[in-house]
Design an enzyme around this catalytic site. Structure first.
Site, PDB file in Angstrom:
ATOM      1  N   CYS A  63     -56.771  33.545 -71.993  1.00  0.00           N
ATOM      2  CA  CYS A  63     -56.291  32.491 -71.103  1.00  0.00           C
ATOM      3  C   CYS A  63     -55.945  32.987 -69.699  1.00  0.00           C
ATOM      4  O   CYS A  63     -56.186  32.303 -68.739  1.00  0.00           O
ATOM      5  CB  CYS A  63     -55.099  31.790 -71.753  1.00  0.00           C
TER       6      CYS A  63
ATOM      7  N   CYS B 249     -50.573  34.080 -69.573  1.00  0.00           N
ATOM      8  CA  CYS B 249     -49.491  34.960 -70.009  1.00  0.00           C
ATOM      9  C   CYS B 249     -50.027  36.359 -70.265  1.00  0.00           C
ATOM     10  O   CYS B 249     -50.502  36.645 -71.370  1.00  0.00           O
ATOM     11  CB  CYS B 249     -48.880  34.437 -71.299  1.00  0.00           C
TER      12      CYS B 249
ATOM     13  N   CYS C  27     -49.076  25.347 -76.037  1.00  0.00           N
ATOM     14  CA  CYS C  27     -48.906  26.596 -75.305  1.00  0.00           C
ATOM     15  C   CYS C  27     -47.497  27.117 -75.558  1.00  0.00           C
ATOM     16  O   CYS C  27     -46.542  26.348 -75.652  1.00  0.00           O
ATOM     17  CB  CYS C  27     -49.148  26.302 -73.827  1.00  0.00           C
TER      18      CYS C  27
ATOM     19  N   GLN D  67     -38.516  23.730 -59.272  1.00  0.00           N
ATOM     20  CA  GLN D  67     -38.654  24.981 -60.023  1.00  0.00           C
ATOM     21  C   GLN D  67     -39.032  24.683 -61.470  1.00  0.00           C
ATOM     22  O   GLN D  67     -38.504  23.737 -62.056  1.00  0.00           O
ATOM     23  CB  GLN D  67     -37.342  25.762 -59.970  1.00  0.00           C
TER      24      GLN D  67
ATOM     25  N   GLU E 186     -38.111  20.459 -44.690  1.00  0.00           N
ATOM     26  CA  GLU E 186     -39.201  20.471 -45.675  1.00  0.00           C
ATOM     27  C   GLU E 186     -40.377  19.680 -45.103  1.00  0.00           C
ATOM     28  O   GLU E 186     -40.197  18.652 -44.464  1.00  0.00           O
ATOM     29  CB  GLU E 186     -38.693  19.822 -46.972  1.00  0.00           C
TER      30      GLU E 186
ATOM     31  N   CYS F 176     -41.279  33.884 -54.431  1.00  0.00           N
ATOM     32  CA  CYS F 176     -41.978  34.027 -55.724  1.00  0.00           C
ATOM     33  C   CYS F 176     -43.145  34.999 -55.605  1.00  0.00           C
ATOM     34  O   CYS F 176     -43.959  35.087 -56.514  1.00  0.00           O
ATOM     35  CB  CYS F 176     -42.432  32.671 -56.252  1.00  0.00           C
TER      36      CYS F 176
HETATM   37  N1  SAH Z   1     -36.097  25.282 -52.043  1.00  0.00           N
HETATM   38  C1  SAH Z   1     -36.837  24.366 -52.879  1.00  0.00           C
HETATM   39  C2  SAH Z   1     -38.347  24.411 -52.643  1.00  0.00           C
HETATM   40  C3  SAH Z   1     -38.979  25.749 -52.642  1.00  0.00           C
HETATM   41  S1  SAH Z   1     -40.746  25.757 -52.746  1.00  0.00           S
HETATM   42  C4  SAH Z   1     -36.508  24.572 -54.322  1.00  0.00           C
HETATM   43  O1  SAH Z   1     -36.003  25.617 -54.706  1.00  0.00           O
HETATM   44  O2  SAH Z   1     -36.771  23.676 -55.132  1.00  0.00           O
HETATM   45  C5  SAH Z   1     -41.265  25.842 -51.107  1.00  0.00           C
HETATM   46  C6  SAH Z   1     -41.197  24.521 -50.385  1.00  0.00           C
HETATM   47  O3  SAH Z   1     -41.631  24.754 -49.025  1.00  0.00           O
HETATM   48  C7  SAH Z   1     -42.134  23.444 -50.929  1.00  0.00           C
HETATM   49  O4  SAH Z   1     -41.389  22.268 -51.162  1.00  0.00           O
HETATM   50  C8  SAH Z   1     -43.166  23.234 -49.800  1.00  0.00           C
HETATM   51  O5  SAH Z   1     -43.600  21.899 -49.707  1.00  0.00           O
HETATM   52  C9  SAH Z   1     -42.375  23.640 -48.572  1.00  0.00           C
HETATM   53  N2  SAH Z   1     -43.146  24.092 -47.401  1.00  0.00           N
HETATM   54  C10 SAH Z   1     -44.302  24.780 -47.385  1.00  0.00           C
HETATM   55  N3  SAH Z   1     -44.656  25.091 -46.119  1.00  0.00           N
HETATM   56  C11 SAH Z   1     -43.678  24.592 -45.321  1.00  0.00           C
HETATM   57  C12 SAH Z   1     -43.478  24.587 -43.897  1.00  0.00           C
HETATM   58  N4  SAH Z   1     -44.341  25.187 -43.086  1.00  0.00           N
HETATM   59  N5  SAH Z   1     -42.372  23.998 -43.422  1.00  0.00           N
HETATM   60  C13 SAH Z   1     -41.481  23.388 -44.265  1.00  0.00           C
HETATM   61  N6  SAH Z   1     -41.629  23.354 -45.611  1.00  0.00           N
HETATM   62  C14 SAH Z   1     -42.714  23.945 -46.125  1.00  0.00           C
END
Ligand code: SAH
Length: 449
Positions: free
Chosen positions: A77, A80, A158, A282, A332, A404
């Site tokens: 797969c 994992c 899964c 998340q 965002e 990440c």
């Molecule tokens: N802090 C949040 C999201 C993290 S993921 C949490 O923990 O749930 C990263 C986020 O960045 C996503 O929602 C994505 O849409 C946003 N993102 C990606 N590029 C961006 C940009 N250039 N400016 C603002 N937000 C952005």
């Protein structure tokens, strides 16, 4: 090296994608499911420009960390890579991976990385899955892509997905057969159903089902949805998403609610959040509480602080931080996520937060606003030099970087390191059994600046 060639070797390192590395006089071979220190007879499966891939033909020595995988398709797969290793081995790998990237890519020398915080029971944690549909022997099948291909390996359950998904997938496949609805075929570009996206809530029993299809609608669609929701009473929304493109992007732009609400409710550390199909959330509801608690602890927030929550998604971190600070600005870029975030602030009765739909780099460079603390959580590709250099101009006393991908994290931290000193590097295992690792890093402004 050539395909099908058999080579004997010893695994001397693990790659950034969790494969065992064997060094030979002909070059390097990346081997699936081979653990550190193990010797094996390897069959080369692919080879190009000194880099080859291979699979184990016969294990000649076993690592003490080798276990029997619980998943029947763990070696094919590609999801994992650690199903056949002890969790201790996986966590050590993750800690080392963060450290190695900080040294190799970020050029940090004496960097201390705390041991990766693991999950108590590293199974069935994923609250979101995207399952492709196909056909084999005239029957509808669903499962996971064989690694590096678009060939579906059928799988009913899964080992890392939430257990609520299993029965819904099975009902959906039988309803497709009952109503003669074909899965989409990427080669012939015919057929209808591409993927089913399933989101489960950790707050309630609710499940959101997103049908991703290649056409605007199909005959019997309402009957199918009716039967599906009657059989599975915990489905709180069915969304129809149209994706006519031929790319790897799973979701299309256009959506329609076929049943229930256009969001699912979830909760983190006592706050409630609405999450729509397109918003980032998340995927590991247990470990997200560990991650955010760590980020808030490291941020050492005070009631005088102006906080910037950059890359804020549905507002999770900013809303959780709001009670410790004077004011939060969350930025965002995805419209649906900002709509969710505003509703989330209202639902939790939080007033000291401003939620903006904007690109973080453009936002910060437009006015260079002052913030005392910045918490940033960009996507895998990381931030931009323009955003990071603007941070150096506005001089927050602390930056918390959540990432990440240790590689882009290391690249970005090197830019910040002229003006900021790393205080703590804490990996957190958000994605057990896969090679992915999340890291939270706290940085303090250097005195001399
Ligand atoms: N802090 C949040 C999201 C993290 S993921 C949490 O923990 O749930 C990263 C986020 O960045 C996503 O929602 C994505 O849409 C946003 N993102 C990606 N590029 C961006 C940009 N250039 N400016 C603002 N937000 C952005």
């Amino acid at each position: 090296m050539i395909s099908k060639q058999i080579i004997k070797g010893k695994c001397v390192a693990i790659s950034s994608e969790g494969k065992g590395i064997i060094k030979t006089v002909y070059g390097v071979i990346f081997v699936d499911a081979l653990l550190l220190g193990e010797e094996a007879e390897i069959e080369v499966t692919y080879s190009r420009a000194g880099v080859s891939y291979g699979k184990i033909r016969k294990l000649l020595s076993f690592s003490q960390d080798r276990i029997n995988p619980k998943c029947p398709i763990s070696t094919s797969c590609g999801g994992c890579v650690f199903q056949n290793a002890s969790y201790k081995y996986e966590l050590e790998y993750k800690t080392n991976k963060v450290k190695e990237d900080l040294i190799r890519i970020g050029h940090f020398k004496d960097i201390k990385v705390n041991p990766c915080i693991g999950m108590e029971n590293p199974e069935h944690y994923r609250n979101k899955i995207q399952v492709p549909f196909g056909k084999a022997n005239h029957h509808v099948i669903y499962g996971f892509y064989k690694s590096n291909t678009h060939k579906i390996i059928p799988l009913k359950q899964c080992n890392i997905e939430d257990t609520r998904a299993k029965d819904i997938l099975s009902t959906f496949a039988s309803l497709m057969e009952k109503y003669h609805i074909d899965p989409y075929d990427e080669d012939s570009r015919r057929g209808i159903i591409r993927h089913l996206l399933i989101r489960t809530s950790s707050l309630t029993d609710e499940v959101m089902v997103v049908i991703i299809a290649s056409v605007d609608s199909f005959y019997n669609r309402s009957d199918l949805v009716k039967e599906l929701t009657q059989k599975h009473k915990n489905i709180s929304s069915v969304i129809y998403n149209i994706n006519k493109r031929d790319t790897n992007v799973i979701l299309g732009d256009k959506e329609k609610v076929l049943y229930g609400k256009n969001f699912i409710k979830d909760s983190i550390l006592g706050l409630n959040f609405n999450v729509s199909s397109k918003s980032f959330f998340q995927v590991n509801p247990k470990q997200v509480e560990v991650l955010y608690s760590k980020a808030l602890e490291l941020a050492k927030l005070t009631k005088e602080d102006e906080l910037l929550d950059a890359y804020s998604g549905v507002g999770t971190i900013g809303l959780l931080a709001s009670k410790y600070v004077k004011h939060v600005t969350s930025v965002e870029v995805v419209k649906e996520a900002v709509i969710n975030a505003k509703k989330n602030a209202e639902m939790n009765n939080i007033k000291n937060i401003t939620l903006l739909e904007d690109d973080c780099t453009e936002f910060i460079n437009r006015e260079l606003p002052h913030y005392d603390v910045v918490i940033m959580d960009p996507p895998r590709k990381g931030s931009t030099p323009e955003f990071l250099n603007a941070l150096k101009l506005i001089k927050p006393s602390r930056i918390i970087y959540i990432s990440c991908d240790p590689a882009t994290l290391s690249r970005d931290l090197e830019i910040l390191s002229t003006d900021y000193k790393i205080e703590v590097v804490q990996p957190v295992d958000m994605f057990p059994r896969t090679f992915h690792v999340e890291t939270v890093v706290s940085l303090n402004i250097r005195d001399t600046k």
